[in-house]
Enzyme design. Structure first.
Site, short mmCIF file in Angstrom:
data_model
loop_
_atom_site.label_atom_id
_atom_site.label_comp_id
_atom_site.label_asym_id
_atom_site.label_seq_id
_atom_site.Cartn_x
_atom_site.Cartn_y
_atom_site.Cartn_z
N ASP A 113 2.25 7.26 31.44
CA ASP A 113 2.57 8.68 31.52
C ASP A 113 3.10 9.05 30.13
O ASP A 113 4.30 9.03 29.89
CB ASP A 113 3.58 8.95 32.62
CG ASP A 113 3.79 10.42 32.86
OD1 ASP A 113 2.81 11.16 32.89
OD2 ASP A 113 4.97 10.83 33.04
N CYS A 166 1.29 15.86 30.56
CA CYS A 166 1.55 17.20 31.10
C CYS A 166 1.27 18.25 30.03
O CYS A 166 2.06 19.16 29.81
CB CYS A 166 2.97 17.32 31.64
SG CYS A 166 4.26 16.85 30.47
N ARG A 170 17.61 7.89 28.10
CA ARG A 170 16.67 8.18 29.19
C ARG A 170 16.57 7.00 30.15
O ARG A 170 16.38 7.19 31.36
CB ARG A 170 15.30 8.53 28.60
CG ARG A 170 15.23 9.91 27.99
CD ARG A 170 13.92 10.16 27.26
NE ARG A 170 12.76 9.95 28.10
CZ ARG A 170 12.27 10.86 28.96
NH1 ARG A 170 12.89 12.03 29.09
NH2 ARG A 170 11.21 10.59 29.68
N GLY A 217 10.98 9.19 38.37
CA GLY A 217 10.38 9.61 39.63
C GLY A 217 9.13 8.83 39.97
O GLY A 217 8.95 8.37 41.10
N ALA A 243 11.06 6.74 32.09
CA ALA A 243 12.14 7.69 32.35
C ALA A 243 11.58 9.10 32.56
O ALA A 243 10.56 9.45 31.95
CB ALA A 243 13.13 7.69 31.19
N PRO A 244 12.20 9.90 33.45
CA PRO A 244 13.45 9.66 34.17
C PRO A 244 13.32 8.92 35.50
O PRO A 244 14.29 8.78 36.22
CB PRO A 244 14.01 11.06 34.40
CG PRO A 244 12.79 11.91 34.53
CD PRO A 244 11.78 11.32 33.58
#
Length: 497
Positions: A195, A248, A156, A132, A129-130
């Protein structure tokens, strides 16, 4: 003031001196130009979108944006992406509402392109999620085959499914749970994306409120979870397969140290691969941090400092599992409904002029009492773990008359040859605001009243009902309509880090 403008204004409250006095100061010796780094973090982040190439070429999308005065710019190294000013709220524009594009930060678009994806691979997105990156993977697989998208949060996961539906993704099964506990019975995968949830320091330009939560405590708390996720990814990766680990954040405790520890747990079974990202300035991964010396190959990881490419901060490590290791058997496939759906499908064919073999490209399945789902014909999800959803909910059969869902109309609407109506710009906006409007005499001559597919400039918007009274009623989903409320609206669909 829209959300994007509010965030941009909030970001301006930070100053380079505040950055220097913050927990980020511990990276001063890692950054090649501290002043440029600090100044960049005090500027709002440019907006980036990518074109849904299954519906529109990026050049045509750029033309639509220019007609709106949005001044899109190509992004070197991302041929399907466009840059927009920080004040643009992509989720409030019609082309976003109907799945012609998705908003996603530049560096967040890069991992999927490094995974060497190809149709026929079995892929797992562990923290999806979300959505992309999930959608990027789905399209890299040709919107075919089997992609599993997992998230630990139900809310989510719903946002993820909404994005996949809007974009027309049919090769994804979603699952809910902690991916660190992904079951062995779920099988192994050719490619896995981790991720990982992180302290998100690299998103400060887009999320100024994060400023209040900066600190090393986040990294200490998240590190064990990140190791658990990457460890499970190694176990679920097929021999010869690849794992992309990304965050990130700037924190070495969540980046190089996590990768180093997992490499040490699997000696001789994993190797870091070099990463090439043309047109982007990157820095090598760290090989020492606060007195700990790491293996030299950690330099193959890539760091993205915000001032190098005017982006957020990001970290990428690409790992490959030894091809000589033994592989596991294929997982048991999920058992799905064998109910025949011929009457429902033939009804759609006859009404909208679809060819009789139209559905051969899909696998049609009833997952709930509400109606039918479409999956890629070769989509083969496992029996374990249980699915939250498979494919795209496209036809609602528990109403009279039955009707395509909006996501179903966006998917099949391009092939519809009857009961299809082109709208004006004013009608388009009324439709997306869920308003009732009156067709012109010319439109009245084009198609009879009833359930219709509505379009703008040839692009499908969704389903409407042309009533015998002479008005058209919008059936655009209320949960999506905020994106078309105009520049004064604060509502916005989900975008990606």
């Amino acid at each position: 003031m829209n959300q994007r403008t509010a965030r941009a204004n909030a970001a301006s409250f930070h100053t380079p001196d505040q950055i220097a006095d913050s927990p980020l100061a511990r990276y001063r010796d890692l950054v090649d130009d501290w002043d440029a780094f600090a100044e960049t973090l005090c500027r709002p982040l440019p907006v980036a979108i990518w074109a849904n190439a299954s519906r529109i070429p990026v050049e045509e999308l750029a033309g639509l944006l220019r007609e709106q005065g949005l001044s899109p710019t190509p992004i070197p190294g991302l041929p399907n992406a466009l840059g927009l000013p920080p004040t643009v709220s992509a989720g409030q524009h019609w082309w976003y509402c109907v799945g012609l594009a998705h908003a996603q930060e530049v560096v967040s678009q890069l991992p999927v392109g490094l995974m060497d994806l190809a149709p026929g691979q079995r892929v797992l997105d562990m923290c999806a999620a979300p959505g992309g990156k999930t959608a990027q993977i789905a399209f890299a697989l040709g919107n075919r085959g089997t992609l599993l998208a997992n998230d630990i949060s139900f809310a989510r996961l719903k946002a993820l499914q909404g994005n996949l539906d809007r974009l027309g993704v049919v090769n994804v099964t979603t699952t809910l749970g902690d991916a660190a506990n992904w079951p062995t019975a779920g099988g192994q995968f050719d490619r896995i994306l981790v991720d990982a949830p992180c302290s998100s320091e690299g998103t400060l330009r887009r999320n100024p409120s994060l400023w209040r939560r900066l600190g090393t405590g986040n990294s200490e708390r998240l590190g064990p979870r990140q190791r658990a996720l990457l460890r499970k990814a190694v176990q679920r990766c097929r021999p010869g397969g690849r794992i992309l680990y990304s965050t990130c954040t700037f924190a070495p405790e969540e980046n190089e140290l996590v990768v180093a520890d997992i490499l040490a747990e699997f000696p001789g079974k994993l190797r870091l691969l070099p990463v090439s990202i043309p047109h982007f300035v990157t820095a090598p991964g760290l090989v020492d941090w606060q007195g700990r010396t790491l293996a030299p190959e950690l330099a193959l990881c890539r760091r993205f400092w915000p001032h190098h490419n005017d982006t957020g901060g990001f970290f990428i490590a690409l790992l490959e599992k030894d091809a000589g290791l033994p592989a596991e058997p294929e997982p048991e496939p999920a058992v799905m409904s064998t109910e025949e759906h011929g009457d429902w499908l033939s009804g759609l064919e006859s009404k909208y002029g679809l060819t009789p073999d139209y559905w051969s490209r899909y696998r049609v399945n009833r997952q709930t009492r509400r109606g039918l789902h479409l999956m890629a014909a070769d989509h083969r999800p496992p029996a374990v773990p249980p699915a939250e959803g498979r494919g795209l909910f496209f036809h609602r059969t528990n109403v009279r008359p039955p009707k395509p869902t909006t996501s179903g109309a966006l998917l099949i609407g391009r092939d519809v040859v009857r009961f299809r109506l082109e709208l004006s710009e004013i009608q388009r906006d009324a439709y997306l605001r869920r308003e009732t409007f009156t067709p012109t005499p010319e439109q009245a001559a084009e198609t009879p009243p009833g359930q219709i597919i509505v379009c703008y400039l040839g692009h499908v918007l969704g389903v409407a009902v042309w009533h015998p009274s002479g008005v058209i009623e919008s059936l655009f989903p209320s949960r999506w309509s905020g994106c078309a409320s105009g520049p004064e609206s604060d509502r916005q669909l989900t975008t990606d880090n």
